[in-house]
Design an enzyme around this catalytic site. Structure first.
Site, PDB file in Angstrom:
ATOM      1  N   ARG A  40       0.789  -1.357   0.062  1.00 25.71           N
ATOM      2  CA  ARG A  40      -0.095  -0.121  -0.038  1.00 25.71           C
ATOM      3  C   ARG A  40       0.974   1.207  -0.107  1.00 25.71           C
ATOM      4  O   ARG A  40       0.703   2.091  -0.801  1.00 25.71           O
ATOM      5  CB  ARG A  40      -1.011   0.024   1.029  1.00 25.71           C
ATOM      6  CG  ARG A  40      -2.055  -0.962   1.239  1.00 25.71           C
ATOM      7  CD  ARG A  40      -3.129  -0.947   2.278  1.00 25.71           C
ATOM      8  NE  ARG A  40      -2.310  -1.290   3.533  1.00 25.71           N
ATOM      9  CZ  ARG A  40      -2.860  -0.980   4.772  1.00 25.71           C
ATOM     10  NH1 ARG A  40      -4.016  -0.635   4.759  1.00 25.71           N
ATOM     11  NH2 ARG A  40      -1.815  -1.682   5.686  1.00 25.71           N
TER      12      ARG A  40
ATOM     13  N   ASN B 183      -6.455  -2.802   1.776  1.00 21.63           N
ATOM     14  CA  ASN B 183      -6.323  -4.389   1.953  1.00 21.63           C
ATOM     15  C   ASN B 183      -7.710  -4.759   1.852  1.00 21.63           C
ATOM     16  O   ASN B 183      -8.860  -4.097   2.621  1.00 21.63           O
ATOM     17  CB  ASN B 183      -5.527  -4.834   3.032  1.00 21.63           C
ATOM     18  CG  ASN B 183      -4.008  -4.695   3.126  1.00 21.63           C
ATOM     19  OD1 ASN B 183      -3.583  -4.365   1.935  1.00 21.63           O
ATOM     20  ND2 ASN B 183      -3.698  -4.424   4.205  1.00 21.63           N
TER      21      ASN B 183
END
Length: 786
Positions: A25, A43
């Site tokens: 990320r 996520n």
């Protein structure tokens, strides 16, 4: 889809693979900001969800770079694309909180401390100087701290350590290496070390840096320290101190089994072992396994205590993989201390590795002089992986655990959700669904309730991380296995309420087939050599050549059976196995034979009566037991203190034989109504004749290895002639023997056969569950319904 008014496009990407816990990320965030794109990343249960919005060329470049340049620890297995209506947003790109749900994303294994963190660890100007838990998005624990998925700090064992202001700032800064690194901490907010001395040692309790210094000093004076790592406790002592090593061996009840050692650095490894470039690369890679290396014998080599690896030309070596290990072995400028430590699993032999702190103080009492522990819980035990590097540079994993688990294996066939429990030795369960299989960590031998409970805990942890809900359970056919009883309990109430039982050697062969991507539509010639496996006829198998696919197997050849006096209990006495083999071959017990001399007269009398009357004697075709017998016959090992000791010492003896000897002892091949019999009687006669001529034991051992390999090659040639099959699988614990495996592979390849050898999946029972999984999936798929 482009918005005409703005000329922008929006695209949704779903990224699958090992993409959580690897800085994915933060990487996506930096990439989007660099390209001036809007949107978000999060996520999810299935991986990572990304939506990006901006000019078409910017979105295209984002997608290209995402696929081609993922973060170092990421392993992308697929990216789904979907065009969406552009929203016209001008909000900056954001990292959104993860959605809480059962996931199927792939969590990375624990990874050794990276070079950047090691530099900071040694830098007095860095605020994490000597911080025992230094980590970032590129390294550190993952599997052993995660309690659920998606992977975020609240579902790790770091949840109890709130970030301080400085760490929170790094965690929130997209430009920082610790941006969204879940284990991040510092001396102000992270876990704390403490040294707990055993009563009567005279060592004072200590904390943090003083605890490390005291532990190091204790090791330097011959002490034994229980060291808490990422996946459990180790027992450590100075590997050059003979008294310390002997004391650890006695306290741990280790017998003669070799210890692994941890070296301070690569230079120290070169002082104790001969290294190839490939072995060096594996030792220093992010997985940091134990690597079996050839011990250095040159003048000036650093001498390990003789009891580190008695009777072996090899030593298992690993490098520090946590900051605690690095600090324990010392930074530049530290006071002198041990440069090589014995680093063995924190348990008594036969028990599971210890992870709980209070349990460690109890179970390791009487072994450790002190405990170097910390307050970060371990979510799952995970022992060190073990491998060797073959001459061709390929790896053969002998124990698959830390550094590998829970990275999945891609399956060549689709399986319904299933749990395979493996066997009772070297147990490692495996979950499968679709085209993926996840091994759990190495559990060990299921000899007691503690190990069985450890296997159950490992399964529950793996279920939480993978989201697999098993519909069936697979197990070994052995009616007395603890693992099979566990499977029966586990299957109750599932859609398939009885476990699918898979023959032991069929599972070995299927395991190698699955690892190599074989879809099972064409059978293979499977050579399965091990110590013990429950046979289709109720006897002990272990020298099998099967024609096998996932649907079934046919026994093409076997080692000629011989009595196994005392059953499993008799395995500890190779001298008795040797005499049983001679008896089966019709060869006399010459009083001058080493095996005869190793037995007391009354023992010989009882053994002869056992064999004549077939009392407590089960028939076995085991090649593992043949190795034991030959080991005793040549005078190498008569009584075994641990599994495969006689075979390992026989291999070590053969390794010491001079090259250039072409002699190979012959095996007889006889046909009959059943499978082809590979008869060792001619080999035994030739060996005994050489022995009477005074031929040294290493030469006898090498000629046995060479003869067995040639017998394997001849059997496979006959199998090809009879069936037209051209692929040979080598599997089973005997093929952990590098000499035999290399010789067999070379002869078979020279005959034009395709040879499949294990690499990432152990050839021994540690890989059994994968074979059970694919065979059970085929069985369940084709079972009648209604």
């Amino acid at each position: 889809m482009t918005t005409p008014a703005t000329g922008t496009v929006r695209r949704r990407l779903t990224v699958r693979g090992t993409v959580q816990g690897v800085g994915f990320r933060p990487y996506v965030h930096r990439l989007a900001v660099d390209l001036a794109l809007a949107g978000f990343v999060s996520n999810t249960a299935s991986g990572v969800l990304i939506e990006v919005e901006g000019p078409p060329d910017g979105v295209l470049r984002f997608c290209d770079r995402l696929a081609q340049q993922p973060p170092p620890l990421a392993a992308v297995t697929g990216i789904g694309h979907e065009d969406l209506p552009a929203t016209g947003t001008t909000d900056p790109f954001a990292i959104r909180p993860s959605a809480r749900s059962t996931g199927r994303t792939q969590l990375p294994p624990d990874t050794a401390t990276c070079a950047d963190c090691l530099r900071e660890l040694a830098d007095p100007a860095d605020r994490r100087h000597r911080h025992p838990f230094i980590t970032c998005t590129h390294c550190g624990p993952r599997f052993t701290i995660a309690t659920a998925m998606p992977y975020d700090r609240p579902v790790t064992t770091m949840a109890g350590f709130p970030l301080c202001t400085a760490c929170a700032r790094e965690y929130a800064d997209p430009a920082d290496r610790r941006f969204h690194a879940q284990p991040v901490a510092c001396p102000d907010c992270g876990p704390r070390l403490r040294l707990v001395p055993a009563p009567g040692t005279g060592v004072r309790p200590a904390r943090d840096g003083e605890a490390l210094a005291a532990a190091r000093a204790l090791l330097g004076t011959g002490g034994i320290v229980a060291v808490k790592g990422v996946g459990g406790y180790h027992l450590a002592c100075d590997a050059t101190d003979a008294r310390a090593v002997a004391g650890l061996r006695a306290r741990k009840e280790r017998g003669g089994k070799a210890f692994a050692v941890m070296c301070r650095d690569l230079g120290t490894v070169r002082e104790i072992a001969d290294l190839t470039e490939r072995e060096e690369a594996v030792l220093t890679g992010p997985r940091r396994p134990i690597v079996l290396l050839r011990r250095a014998t040159r003048p000036g080599a650093l001498r390990l205590a003789g009891q580190v690896c008695p009777g072996s030309p090899h030593v298992g070596v690993l490098l520090p993989y946590t900051p605690v290990h690095t600090l324990l072995l010392g930074l530049a400028g530290d006071p002198p201390g041990p440069r090589v430590l014995v680093m063995t699993s924190g348990n008594r032999s036969g028990e599971p590795i210890v992870t709980d702190d209070e349990e460690a103080l109890t179970r390791l009492a009487g072994i450790a002089d002190a405990w170097l522990t910390h307050d970060r819980p371990i979510a799952s035990p995970c022992d060190d992986s073990v491998l060797r590097v073959r001459p061709d540079g390929t790896e053969q994993v002998l124990r698959r655990s830390r550094g590998h688990v829970p990275r999945p294996l891609r399956l060549p066939v689709t399986v319904r959700p299933a749990l395979a429990v493996g066997g009772d030795l070297k147990n490692a369960p495996c979950l499968g669904e679709g085209d993926l299989a996840w091994f759990g960590p190495h559990i060990g031998d299921m000899g007691d309730l503690a190990t069985l409970e450890a296997a159950r805990r490992a399964e529950r942890h793996l279920l939480r991380l993978t989201g697999v809900t098993p519909e069936l359970v697979a197990a070994d056919r052995h009616p007395g296995y603890h693992s099979a009883r566990w499977a029966r309990e586990r299957a109750a109430g599932l859609p398939v309420p009885e476990p699918v039982l898979v023959q032991h050697h069929h599972a070995h062969i299927a395991s190698a087939m699955a690892e190599h991507g074989h879809d099972g539509t064409t059978p293979v010639i499977g050579v399965a050599f091990d110590g013990t496996g429950y046979g289709d006829d109720g006897t002990v198998w272990g020298g099998e050549v099967l024609l096998a696919d996932y649907a079934g197997h046919r026994r093409f050849a076997r080692l000629t059976p011989a009595p196994l006096p005392g059953g499993d209990a008799g395995v500890a006495n190779p001298c008795r196995l040797a005499l049983a083999r001679l008896w089966a071959a019709g060869l006399p017990w010459d009083p001058g034979l080493p095996s005869v001399a190793a037995c007391a007269p009354e023992e010989l009398t009882v053994l002869r009566r056992q064999l004549e009357r077939r009392l407590a004697c089960v028939q076995t075709s085991s090649v593992g037991r043949l190795f034991d017998a030959v080991s005793s016959l040549v005078g190498v090992c008569h009584r075994a203190g641990y599994e495969a000791q006689a075979a390992l010492e026989l291999e070590a003896a053969a390794t010491g034989a001079q090259e250039g000897d072409p002699v190979a002892y012959p095996f007889g091949l006889t046909t009959g109504p059943g499978p082809l019999d590979c008869d060792p009687a001619p080999m035994l006669r030739a060996l005994l004749a050489d022995q009477r001529r005074g031929t040294p034991a290493p030469v006898l051992a090498a000629r046995f290895h060479r003869g067995l390999a040639r017998a394997v090659a001849e059997i496979c040639r006959r199998a090809r002639t009879a069936t037209g099959l051209t692929t040979v699988v080598l599997s089973g614990g005997v093929f952990a023997n590098g000499l035999l495996e290399e010789e067999c592979a070379a002869l078979l390849a020279a005959d034009g056969l395709t040879v499949l050898r294990h690499r990432e999946v152990p050839a021994n029972d540690g890989g059994l569950a994968l074979g059970q999984l694919v065979v059970a999936a085929h069985t369940a798929r084709h079972a009648p319904t209604g």
